[in-house]
Enzyme design. Structure first.
Site, mmCIF file in Angstrom:
data_model
loop_
_atom_site.group_PDB
_atom_site.id
_atom_site.type_symbol
_atom_site.label_atom_id
_atom_site.label_comp_id
_atom_site.label_asym_id
_atom_site.label_seq_id
_atom_site.Cartn_x
_atom_site.Cartn_y
_atom_site.Cartn_z
ATOM 1 N N ASP A 33 24.141 -14.500 -1.495
ATOM 2 C CA ASP A 33 24.432 -13.249 -0.785
ATOM 3 C C ASP A 33 23.256 -12.276 -0.796
ATOM 4 O O ASP A 33 23.362 -11.160 -0.300
ATOM 5 C CB ASP A 33 25.674 -12.572 -1.374
ATOM 6 C CG ASP A 33 25.497 -12.182 -2.839
ATOM 7 O OD1 ASP A 33 24.410 -12.435 -3.405
ATOM 8 O OD2 ASP A 33 26.455 -11.630 -3.423
ATOM 9 N N HIS A 122 0.167 9.042 -8.458
ATOM 10 C CA HIS A 122 -0.519 9.914 -7.499
ATOM 11 C C HIS A 122 -0.520 11.362 -7.977
ATOM 12 O O HIS A 122 -1.502 12.085 -7.789
ATOM 13 C CB HIS A 122 0.148 9.795 -6.132
ATOM 14 C CG HIS A 122 -0.614 10.463 -5.029
ATOM 15 N ND1 HIS A 122 -1.873 10.061 -4.640
ATOM 16 C CD2 HIS A 122 -0.306 11.522 -4.238
ATOM 17 C CE1 HIS A 122 -2.305 10.817 -3.651
ATOM 18 N NE2 HIS A 122 -1.366 11.721 -3.392
ATOM 19 N N ASP A 160 -10.981 12.936 -1.284
ATOM 20 C CA ASP A 160 -10.528 14.323 -1.289
ATOM 21 C C ASP A 160 -10.778 14.913 -2.667
ATOM 22 O O ASP A 160 -11.100 14.208 -3.630
ATOM 23 C CB ASP A 160 -9.054 14.441 -0.894
ATOM 24 C CG ASP A 160 -8.144 13.593 -1.768
ATOM 25 O OD1 ASP A 160 -8.272 13.657 -3.008
ATOM 26 O OD2 ASP A 160 -7.315 12.849 -1.213
ATOM 27 N N LYS A 184 -10.319 16.765 2.943
ATOM 28 C CA LYS A 184 -9.308 16.060 3.730
ATOM 29 C C LYS A 184 -8.114 16.962 3.966
ATOM 30 O O LYS A 184 -7.614 17.603 3.043
ATOM 31 C CB LYS A 184 -8.862 14.786 2.995
ATOM 32 C CG LYS A 184 -7.825 13.982 3.742
ATOM 33 C CD LYS A 184 -7.543 12.651 3.061
ATOM 34 C CE LYS A 184 -6.737 12.791 1.807
ATOM 35 N NZ LYS A 184 -6.318 11.486 1.246
#
Length: 283
Positions: A33, A122, A160, A184
Site C-alpha cells: 500500500d 540554513h 550573499d 543578492k
C-alpha cells in the site's frame, strides 16, 4: 551503535569509523500500500545515534520510525543526527497562513530523541524549534580538502553576505586567500534573484564559491557568469549540502565551472568529502 537511514548510509559509515562505534544492521521495506517500514533487527545497545538526511517526506517518516525502533529495542539514550535537515529554509511564515515548516519538523523529531545535531542548517535559529537540546555543526572547513593545492591567489566568495562566514571558514581551512561576497536580493513574490557583483578584483585569480546548499543552481550559475566576464582564471563551486535538484548540475556546467565539490550530507556524485568528522567531534 550508529543507525543509518537509507539516505545517509555513506555518512553513517564514515561516522561509525570516525567514532569507533558499531554500525547497526538496518532494513528498509515498503508495503504494497506504499507505507514504509525501517527496522533494526538484532539491535543491542544502550545508546543509539540515529542518522538520516531528511531530503524527502519518506526520509522524515523513516527517521521517526528508526527513533522508535531503537527505543523499542532497549536504547536508553538516543541522539539524532540530521546531516541535512529538510524544510530548514522555511524558518518563518513568509506570507499569512503559511506554516513554519522547520518548527513543525523539529517538534516531530524531538519526540523520539534526547539530543539533536544538524549540519549547517540554513538558519541556525531553527535549532531553537527543537524541544530537546539541539546544536548546529559547522562542516564548512571540510570543503577545503578536495580543492587543488595550487590555487592562484584564491578568492573565497559567497553568493550573499549571509554565507560569508562559510567562505571564511573554508579559506581558513585551506590556509590562504581572501574572502568576499555578492549582494543578492530575492523577490519572494516572483522567486527571482538579482545579483550585484562584488567589488573584489578577480582577474586571473582562482575563485572558490562557497555556500551552505546548492539547490537549483540558478544563483551559482549567475555568479559564475559574472566571474567569467570579469576574467577569473578558474571557478570552483563548493557547498556543504549538494542538493543539485533537477537540472542544477547542467546549469553549473554550462556556466563554465572548473569543478563542484560537496560533502556527503546529501549523497551525490559530487560528494568529495565527508562531514562526519565534524559531527564526530561533537559526539
Amino acid at each position: 551503535m550508529i543507525v543509518s537511514g537509507s539516505t545517509s548510509q555513506a555518512f553513517a559509515a564514515a561516522l561509525a569509523e570516525a567514532t569507533g562505534r558499531e554500525l547497526a544492521a538496518v532494513e528498509y521495506d515498503r508495503f504494497p500500500d506504499g507505507e514504509l517500514q525501517a527496522a533494526v533487527p538484532g539491535f543491542a545497545a544502550d545508546d543509539a545515534v540515529v542518522v538520516g538526511s531528511t531530503v524527502s517526506s519518506d526520509a522524515h517518516l523513516e527517521l521517526l520510525q528508526l527513533q522508535d525502533a531503537v527505543r523499542e529495542a532497549g536504547a536508553g539514550e538516543v541522539t539524532t543526527v540530521l546531516p541535512y535537515m529538510g524544510y530548514a529554509r522555511q524558518d518563518r511564515a513568509f506570507t499569512a497562513g503559511e506554516p513554519v515548516s522547520s518548527r513543525a519538523v523539529a517538534r516531530a523529531v524531538s519526540t523520539g530523541t534526547d539530543r539533536v545535531l544538524t549540519v549547517n542548517p540554513h538558519e541556525t535559529a531553527v535549532c531553537d524549534f527543537f524541544t530537546v537540546p539541539a546544536e548546529a555543526v559547522d562542516a564548512a572547513g571540510r570543503l577545503a580538502e578536495p580543492l587543488p593545492s595550487d590555487l592562484a591567489d584564491p578568492l573565497f566568495l559567497s553568493p550573499d553576505e549571509g554565507a560569508v562566514d562559510l567562505a571564511a571558514t573554508t579559506r581558513d581551512a585551506y590556509g590562504r586567500g581572501a574572502t568576499d561576497y555578492f549582494e543578492k536580493e530575492r523577490d519572494y513574490d516572483t522567486g527571482e534573484v538579482e545579483i550585484e557583483p562584488s567589488d573584489a578584483v578577480v582577474t586571473d585569480r582562482d575563485v572558490v564559491l562557497v555556500d551552505d546548499i546548492v539547490a537549483t543552481g540558478s544563483t551559482m550559475a549567475e555568479s559564475i557568469d559574472v566571474l567569467t566576464d570579469r576574467g577569473a582564471a578558474r571557478v570552483f563551486v563548493t557547498c556543504v549540502h549538494p542538493m543539485l535538484a533537477a537540472n542544477a548540475r547542467t546549469k553549473l556546467e554550462r556556466a563554465g565551472i572548473t569543478a563542484v565539490f560537496g560533502t556527503d550530507t546529501i549523497e551525490r556524485q559530487v560528494s568529495a568529502v565527508s562531514a562526519a568528522p565534524a559531527v564526530a567531534d561533537r559526539l
